[in-house]
Design a protein around this motif. Structure first.
Motif, PDB file in Angstrom:
ATOM      1  N   ALA A   8       0.903  -1.386   0.340  1.00  0.00           N
ATOM      2  CA  ALA A   8      -0.173   0.012  -0.143  1.00  0.00           C
ATOM      3  C   ALA A   8       1.116   1.203  -0.180  1.00  0.00           C
ATOM      4  O   ALA A   8       1.568   1.510   1.148  1.00  0.00           O
ATOM      5  CB  ALA A   8      -0.498   0.197   1.525  1.00  0.00           C
ATOM      6  N   ALA A   9       0.976   2.172  -0.675  1.00  0.00           N
ATOM      7  CA  ALA A   9       1.628   3.451  -1.367  1.00  0.00           C
ATOM      8  C   ALA A   9       0.883   4.190  -1.188  1.00  0.00           C
ATOM      9  O   ALA A   9       1.435   5.342   0.130  1.00  0.00           O
ATOM     10  CB  ALA A   9       2.049   3.614  -2.501  1.00  0.00           C
ATOM     11  N   VAL A  10      -0.096   4.272  -0.462  1.00  0.00           N
ATOM     12  CA  VAL A  10      -0.968   5.559   0.190  1.00  0.00           C
ATOM     13  C   VAL A  10      -2.458   4.686   0.598  1.00  0.00           C
ATOM     14  O   VAL A  10      -2.854   3.421  -0.302  1.00  0.00           O
ATOM     15  CB  VAL A  10      -1.955   6.122  -0.651  1.00  0.00           C
ATOM     16  N   ASP A  11      -2.338   4.374   1.866  1.00  0.00           N
ATOM     17  CA  ASP A  11      -3.245   3.827   2.793  1.00  0.00           C
ATOM     18  C   ASP A  11      -4.669   4.568   3.204  1.00  0.00           C
ATOM     19  O   ASP A  11      -4.214   4.602   5.120  1.00  0.00           O
ATOM     20  CB  ASP A  11      -2.194   2.904   3.328  1.00  0.00           C
ATOM     21  N   GLY A  12      -5.701   4.633   2.960  1.00  0.00           N
ATOM     22  CA  GLY A  12      -6.953   5.288   3.898  1.00  0.00           C
ATOM     23  C   GLY A  12      -6.570   6.953   3.612  1.00  0.00           C
ATOM     24  O   GLY A  12      -6.707   7.176   5.093  1.00  0.00           O
TER      25      GLY A  12
ATOM     26  N   ASN B 218      10.802   9.822   1.789  1.00  0.00           N
ATOM     27  CA  ASN B 218      11.206   9.093   0.898  1.00  0.00           C
ATOM     28  C   ASN B 218      10.316   8.000   0.879  1.00  0.00           C
ATOM     29  O   ASN B 218      10.512   7.270   1.367  1.00  0.00           O
ATOM     30  CB  ASN B 218      12.251   8.987   0.079  1.00  0.00           C
ATOM     31  N   GLY B 219       9.557   7.853  -0.051  1.00  0.00           N
ATOM     32  CA  GLY B 219       8.159   6.126  -0.407  1.00  0.00           C
ATOM     33  C   GLY B 219       6.912   6.765   0.448  1.00  0.00           C
ATOM     34  O   GLY B 219       6.457   5.554   0.598  1.00  0.00           O
ATOM     35  N   ALA B 220       6.991   7.804   1.409  1.00  0.00           N
ATOM     36  CA  ALA B 220       5.775   8.052   2.141  1.00  0.00           C
ATOM     37  C   ALA B 220       4.303   7.910   1.448  1.00  0.00           C
ATOM     38  O   ALA B 220       3.034   7.701   1.829  1.00  0.00           O
ATOM     39  CB  ALA B 220       5.455   9.621   2.499  1.00  0.00           C
ATOM     40  N   GLY B 221       4.072   8.346   0.247  1.00  0.00           N
ATOM     41  CA  GLY B 221       2.947   8.094  -1.117  1.00  0.00           C
ATOM     42  C   GLY B 221       2.873   9.692  -1.075  1.00  0.00           C
ATOM     43  O   GLY B 221       1.295   9.947  -1.837  1.00  0.00           O
TER      44      GLY B 221
ATOM     45  N   HIS C 168      11.082  18.542  -0.133  1.00  0.00           N
ATOM     46  CA  HIS C 168      11.231  18.555   0.741  1.00  0.00           C
ATOM     47  C   HIS C 168      12.090  19.689   1.976  1.00  0.00           C
ATOM     48  O   HIS C 168      12.755  19.667   2.759  1.00  0.00           O
ATOM     49  CB  HIS C 168      12.574  17.199   0.703  1.00  0.00           C
ATOM     50  N   ASP C 169      11.926  20.795   0.820  1.00  0.00           N
ATOM     51  CA  ASP C 169      12.643  22.013   1.622  1.00  0.00           C
ATOM     52  C   ASP C 169      11.677  22.708   1.881  1.00  0.00           C
ATOM     53  O   ASP C 169      10.353  22.776   1.706  1.00  0.00           O
ATOM     54  CB  ASP C 169      13.035  22.885   0.289  1.00  0.00           C
TER      55      ASP C 169
ATOM     56  N   HIS D  79       4.284   6.069   5.053  1.00  0.00           N
ATOM     57  CA  HIS D  79       3.437   5.050   5.225  1.00  0.00           C
ATOM     58  C   HIS D  79       2.349   5.267   4.681  1.00  0.00           C
ATOM     59  O   HIS D  79       1.349   4.061   5.011  1.00  0.00           O
ATOM     60  CB  HIS D  79       3.970   3.846   6.254  1.00  0.00           C
ATOM     61  N   GLY D  80       2.011   6.074   4.109  1.00  0.00           N
ATOM     62  CA  GLY D  80       0.915   6.034   3.613  1.00  0.00           C
ATOM     63  C   GLY D  80      -0.390   6.566   4.583  1.00  0.00           C
ATOM     64  O   GLY D  80      -1.822   6.383   3.687  1.00  0.00           O
ATOM     65  N   HIS D  81      -0.223   7.069   5.656  1.00  0.00           N
ATOM     66  CA  HIS D  81      -1.793   8.067   5.746  1.00  0.00           C
ATOM     67  C   HIS D  81      -1.141   9.385   6.903  1.00  0.00           C
ATOM     68  O   HIS D  81       0.024   9.146   6.657  1.00  0.00           O
ATOM     69  CB  HIS D  81      -0.668   6.368   8.111  1.00  0.00           C
TER      70      HIS D  81
END
Length: 320
Positions: free
Chosen positions: A28-32, A49-52, A205-206, A222-224
């Motif tokens: 799950a890249a994006v989770d709800g 990075n990778g949060a969605g 990121h800035d 983590h998608g949340h």
């Protein structure tokens, strides 16, 4: 302008399952994610990075189809109504271009007028405004391939706005820019925000971009969504504190305390002290210090948002 309800996007990946075998697994890249963004808001959407973050933007712009959940932008469903939506949004991705590489910048803008079917008078008026605010005139007749990164980003912002979008999505718009170019882009976006004509969603990121431009900050990990509120609320929630730094003619007496603050450093043989404020306002702390000590110089240091966000990520992930 933007509504997300339990939005999810899963990807299938293959992972090792033994020496020679691989098996498919859903990630799950994006989770709800559930968010509402009103007309004219400037929202910072950040995460590691990778949060969605980019996956969310791609679903909002119709590039990716959600696995589940509901999403609407400008009252439209991004994937089924992608062509109609494209006429009402602007998108700038820091690593991608919508300009024609071998054409002068001016010709790219002219072609985009026809792509979006913008009346000539409207197009000319918007271009004049961008020319003034982004200082484009010196390189309008330069081929895009010869532009510096900062010049090209200013061109990208103009290209995204010439058709009069209601929502502007920005993904790392200042990445790799020099200080002067960053300032030009931030000033321009700040002016857009003050007029309230465009709803802006900014991923970066800035964090200096966020502090200068966005009142509302959404943090995803983590998608949340792990934070949705003002930057001030983020500081309060994760223990960020202002500091008062005082240069003294005479060191403070031994055992001196400032109620509601903690003495966190002493330098220059006691002639410079730093207090971290906890339950006392900055004004009251300054007044108490000036009354109790011979103060030569004094400053109130605002907390760094980078430290606060790092603390948030650590709390969420459980890392030491």
């Amino acid at each position: 302008m933007i509504e997300m309800r339990e939005l999810r996007k899963n990807f299938s990946v293959r992972v090792k399952a033994g020496r020679l075998r691989r098996q498919k697994r859903e990630v799950a890249a994006v989770d709800g994610v559930s968010l509402s963004i009103a007309r004219g808001e400037m929202v910072g959407y950040i995460g590691p990075n990778g949060a969605g973050k980019s996956t969310t933007l791609k679903m909002l712009t119709g590039v990716l189809t959600p696995t589940s959940g509901e999403v609407s932008v400008c009252g439209l469903r991004p994937v089924p109504q992608r062509t109609r939506l494209a006429l009402r949004i602007g998108v700038v991705f820091g690593q991608r271009s919508q300009l024609w590489w071998d054409l002068p910048l001016r010709e790219s803008f002219r072609l985009l007028r026809h792509v979006y079917r913008v009346p000539a008078t409207e197009h000319a008026a918007r271009l004049r405004r961008c020319e003034e605010l982004l200082d484009l005139r010196a390189f309008l007749d330069t081929p895009v391939r010869q532009l510096s990164l900062g010049q090209r980003m200013r061109g990208e912002l103009t290209a995204a706005l010439l058709h009069g979008p209601e929502v502007l999505f920005l993904d790392e718009p200042t990445i790799g820019l020099d200080v002067v170019s960053k300032q030009a882009v931030r000033s321009f976006l700040g002016e857009l925000g003050r007029t309230g004509d465009v709803t802006l969603v900014l991923t970066t990121h800035d964090l200096a971009d966020i502090e200068r431009l966005c009142h509302r900050l959404v943090v995803i990990d983590h998608g949340h969504v792990v934070h949705d509120g003002t930057i001030e609320q983020l500081h309060t929630r994760y223990g960020s504190r202002r500091r008062v730094v005082a240069d003294l003619d005479v060191p403070l007496p031994p055992g001196f305390t400032l109620p509601g603050a903690t003495l966190t450093s002493t330098e220059a043989d006691g002639h410079r002290v730093t207090f971290t404020l906890e339950s006392i306002a900055a004004g009251a702390a300054v007044a108490a210090l000036v009354t109790a000590a011979q103060v030569r110089d004094l400053s109130v240091v605002e907390p760094e948002i980078e430290d606060v966000v790092a603390r948030l990520y650590t709390d969420v992930s459980g890392a030491p």
